[in-house]
Structures are given as C-alpha cells and as structure tokens.
Design an enzyme around this catalytic site. Sequence first.
Site, PDB file in Angstrom:
ATOM      1  CD  GLN A  98     -11.592   2.416  -0.886  1.00  0.00           C
ATOM      2  OE1 GLN A  98     -11.790   2.428   0.328  1.00  0.00           O
ATOM      3  NE2 GLN A  98     -11.576   3.530  -1.618  1.00  0.00           N
ATOM      4  CG  ASN A 107      -6.171   7.182   5.398  1.00  0.00           C
ATOM      5  OD1 ASN A 107      -6.479   6.014   5.633  1.00  0.00           O
ATOM      6  ND2 ASN A 107      -6.731   7.867   4.422  1.00  0.00           N
ATOM      7  CB  SER A 110       6.298  10.556  11.109  1.00  0.00           C
ATOM      8  OG  SER A 110       7.680  10.403  10.919  1.00  0.00           O
ATOM      9  CE1 TYR A 124      -4.085   2.010   0.449  1.00  0.00           C
ATOM     10  CE2 TYR A 124      -2.498   3.495   1.450  1.00  0.00           C
ATOM     11  CZ  TYR A 124      -3.737   3.272   0.887  1.00  0.00           C
ATOM     12  OH  TYR A 124      -4.627   4.324   0.758  1.00  0.00           O
ATOM     13  CG  HIS A 134       0.139 -36.131  20.825  1.00  0.00           C
ATOM     14  ND1 HIS A 134      -1.195 -35.914  20.646  1.00  0.00           N
ATOM     15  CD2 HIS A 134       0.781 -35.061  20.301  1.00  0.00           C
ATOM     16  CE1 HIS A 134      -1.369 -34.744  20.055  1.00  0.00           C
ATOM     17  NE2 HIS A 134      -0.171 -34.202  19.825  1.00  0.00           N
ATOM     18  CD  GLU A 138       1.732 -31.969  26.984  1.00  0.00           C
ATOM     19  OE1 GLU A 138       1.303 -32.247  25.841  1.00  0.00           O
ATOM     20  OE2 GLU A 138       2.596 -31.098  27.183  1.00  0.00           O
ATOM     21  CD  GLU A 172       8.728   6.658  12.269  1.00  0.00           C
ATOM     22  OE1 GLU A 172       8.442   6.197  11.148  1.00  0.00           O
ATOM     23  OE2 GLU A 172       8.212   7.701  12.728  1.00  0.00           O
ATOM     24  CG  HIS A 173      12.715   8.644  12.111  1.00  0.00           C
ATOM     25  ND1 HIS A 173      11.381   8.980  12.011  1.00  0.00           N
ATOM     26  CD2 HIS A 173      13.006   7.924  11.004  1.00  0.00           C
ATOM     27  CE1 HIS A 173      10.887   8.489  10.878  1.00  0.00           C
ATOM     28  NE2 HIS A 173      11.857   7.843  10.252  1.00  0.00           N
ATOM     29  CG  HIS A 227       5.776  12.986   7.777  1.00  0.00           C
ATOM     30  ND1 HIS A 227       5.667  12.447   6.520  1.00  0.00           N
ATOM     31  CD2 HIS A 227       7.067  12.777   8.158  1.00  0.00           C
ATOM     32  CE1 HIS A 227       6.818  11.922   6.154  1.00  0.00           C
ATOM     33  NE2 HIS A 227       7.684  12.114   7.129  1.00  0.00           N
ATOM     34  CD  GLN A 251      10.432  12.386  10.377  1.00  0.00           C
ATOM     35  OE1 GLN A 251       9.524  11.555  10.327  1.00  0.00           O
ATOM     36  NE2 GLN A 251      11.245  12.606   9.354  1.00  0.00           N
ATOM     37  CG  ASP A 305      12.472   9.843   5.712  1.00  0.00           C
ATOM     38  OD1 ASP A 305      12.288   8.820   6.391  1.00  0.00           O
ATOM     39  OD2 ASP A 305      12.017  10.961   6.023  1.00  0.00           O
TER      40      ASP A 305
END
Length: 437
Positions: free
Chosen positions: A198, A221, A244, A137, A427, A422, A334-335, A269, A266, A368
């Site tokens: 979708q 998003n 971010s 995506y 088994h 068990e 993250e960074h 964003h 950042q 990046d």
Amino acid sequence: MPPESIHIKQLSSDSKNFDLQLDQLLEWESDSTLKIDQLVSNILIGIRRKGDDALIKYTREFDGRDISDIEELVVSREEMREALDSIKDIEREALTFASKRILDYHQHQKLESWSYNDADGTLLGQQITPLGRVGIYVPGGKASYPSSVLMNALPAKVAGVSEIVMTVPAPGGELSPLVLAAAAIAGVDQIFTLGGAQAIGALAYGTKTIHKVDKIVGPGNIYVATAKRMVFGHVGLDMVAGPSEILVICDGTTDPDWIAMDLFSQAEHDENAQAILVSNDADFLVRVKISIEKLLPTMDRAAIIQASLESRGAFILVESLDEAVMLINRIAPEHLELSVADPERLLPRIRNAGAIFMGRFTSEALGDYCAGPNHVLPTSSTARFSSPLGVYDFQKRSSVIMCNEDSASSLGKRASVIAKGESLTAHARSAEYRIKK
C-alpha cells in the site's frame, strides 16, 4: 550447542560436479507466488480507486492500527525534531558522524552538465537535472533501520531533489525514534507511517494526501518487492532487491572468529540471506567452522543465522586466490570481503561486485553504517549489470543539440538519406526544409 548441529555445505572447485553444485547454491526463488501477486495487485487497484480511504483500510488490516483518519499516518517535522532530541547523545553522534561521511562520499558522484561545439559549429551537450520528488521506503516491523534512511535520503539531497517523501511501517503504532531522528538529520520533507504494497501504491499513483513521486527507492519484504515490480513504468525504481549476501575471500591468516562474525552479519538478516566463505586453505575452513559453533550460541538471532547458513551458506575450497577471483565474477555478490594480505593485487580483475571491502580490518558492517559508500546494493548476481544506489540515481540526463544554419544544412542532407531509407518521409522533409539552397 554441539558442533554436529550446524550443517554448512562444503564445496570444492576441483569436484566433478562443482559447477552444478554452485548453480544450485546460488539459485534463489522468491516466494512471490500467484497468490501474493494477486493480493498485491488488488491492493494497488484499491489505492488507485479509493486513495486515502484504501490506505486507512489496509493500515488497519495489515498493521493492526485502529485509525480512522489519514492524518493519523502523518509524522510532523516537530515529531522528527523531538525524536532527534530524545535519543541518546551517543546515538545522535553516531548518526551525525555517519551522515557526514555519507554526504562527503556522495559529493564525489555528482554529475555536472557539459557541452562542446563540434567542427561544423553544432552545440552538443548534456544537461543534468535532479528528480523533482522521490519516495523512500524504509522497512519496519521486525527491526528499525535508521541507516537505510541516511543511505537513501542523503544521495537524493546531494543530487538536489526538491522533495523527499518517506514511508515507514509502524505496526501497532510503534515507530523507532532512531528512524525519525535519522530522517531529521537527512532532511526528509514528509513521513507517512505506511508499509507494504500500500505504501508503494501511494507513492507510485498518489492520493489526495500523498503526492505521486518520480522514483521509489529502498528495500522491503516480498510484498514491497512485488509491488515495486508492478508499478515500474508509472515511476522509476532503484532496484528490486533479493535477500542480503556476503562473499568472503580469505587466504587463511585472518582470525577465524572475525570471519565467522562477518558471515553472521549477513546471515542474521533473514533465513534466505546468503553467506559464503571461499579459501585456498582447507585447515582454515575447519577453524572457521569451529568458530561458528563457538560463537553462534552467543548471538541474539542465532536461530535465523543457523537457518540461513544451513539453507544457503557454504564453504568453498579453491586451489588459489586467482581461482577465487574467477568465482567472484561468476557469483557477482552484493558484498565482497577480500580478507587477504594483498587485496589490491586482486582488485583490478574483479568486475562483478556490489561493494568491495579490502583487507582484514574492513568488515562489511562498516559499509552498512558509516564508511561512506551506499549500502543499497545489487543482489542475486545483478551486480553483473547493476551498481550501488548513488547520486546518479536521482539525476536525469537530457541531450542538448543546437545547430546553426550551416550545420543544419550539412546534417539535414545525411538525415534525409537515412530517413528515406526508413520510409519516413516527414522526417526526411523536415530535415530537407533546413538545407541551404
């Protein structure tokens, strides 16, 4: 823009309420309300029930496109090649340069099968196989992200994935040539101009036109994130990413303009992005604030940057860089930029960070786009237990066991005892059949 117009939180680690203030700063609640959950759920149900017809309906409704046939959502290989030919030479060179570095880096991550024979002659090992079909995506709409194409597709290529299917929204029918060019360079097999929940539903469940994939990767998003959560189990996921983040540690001797712009990188964003600066130099924090006031009016996305800095940004004063390391591991960013004289001294003690940028000259922006490591990174403190996207996300590991007559007998005796403990009689007897009399 007067200095008073920017209000960035000022925290100090020696404050009595610092722990509470930091917890509040790091809190982030997505706007995934019940209303969004219900909308996304309905979209996914529509995809499962009506397939391509539902995709046409949702594309008309959410992307404002007047389409009547699913083929209008298909991007051909020829269109990809034409896009690659149409972009500027300097853009083509930059994408090609970046792709080579990304490929070279990720080649080092590739896992290989292995095996050994233990003392009793049992063959034990691990077989590595690539995923068959992967869905990528790529966000669209407000901006185009050719770098996301490269970062998601190239590790899959290195892993040996057979088919890479990409979805990218094209609101109003508009699609970035740079995104298509990046797909051509990365060797994407199919592209569909689909966005939102979708697209995730189509990749997860499949339709007559879009075949179901084994795993979905790539950011999006809140509708995309919600859909990814809902389809997990039908397909694998890379992660469900939040806004971010960047955490900059500075000893006070880097150019404050550089640090201000790194924070902007950042914050631009979106309004929920988080940019935090930590320093043991109080005067330096003041200088960076002055740089922010000076540079912000020059930015194209000044309003977004300001909203981000004021709502989730912060300057944190610490007593020492050693204390800063403790904060790093608590925040798990993250960074992470280590804009200090000796970043290698700090590195061994850093346990929680998505990507670490070492030294004054290593801006996060390089990571990046073209440094080589992946820019798909864990957010919202999930670096405590998650890693960047990589080749290993597109490979599976299968355990391999092969006994001979003697080892089957030896192992069977012990397996039988445990199985009976068990209360799993079948088994036990299955193992016992192979015990040498």
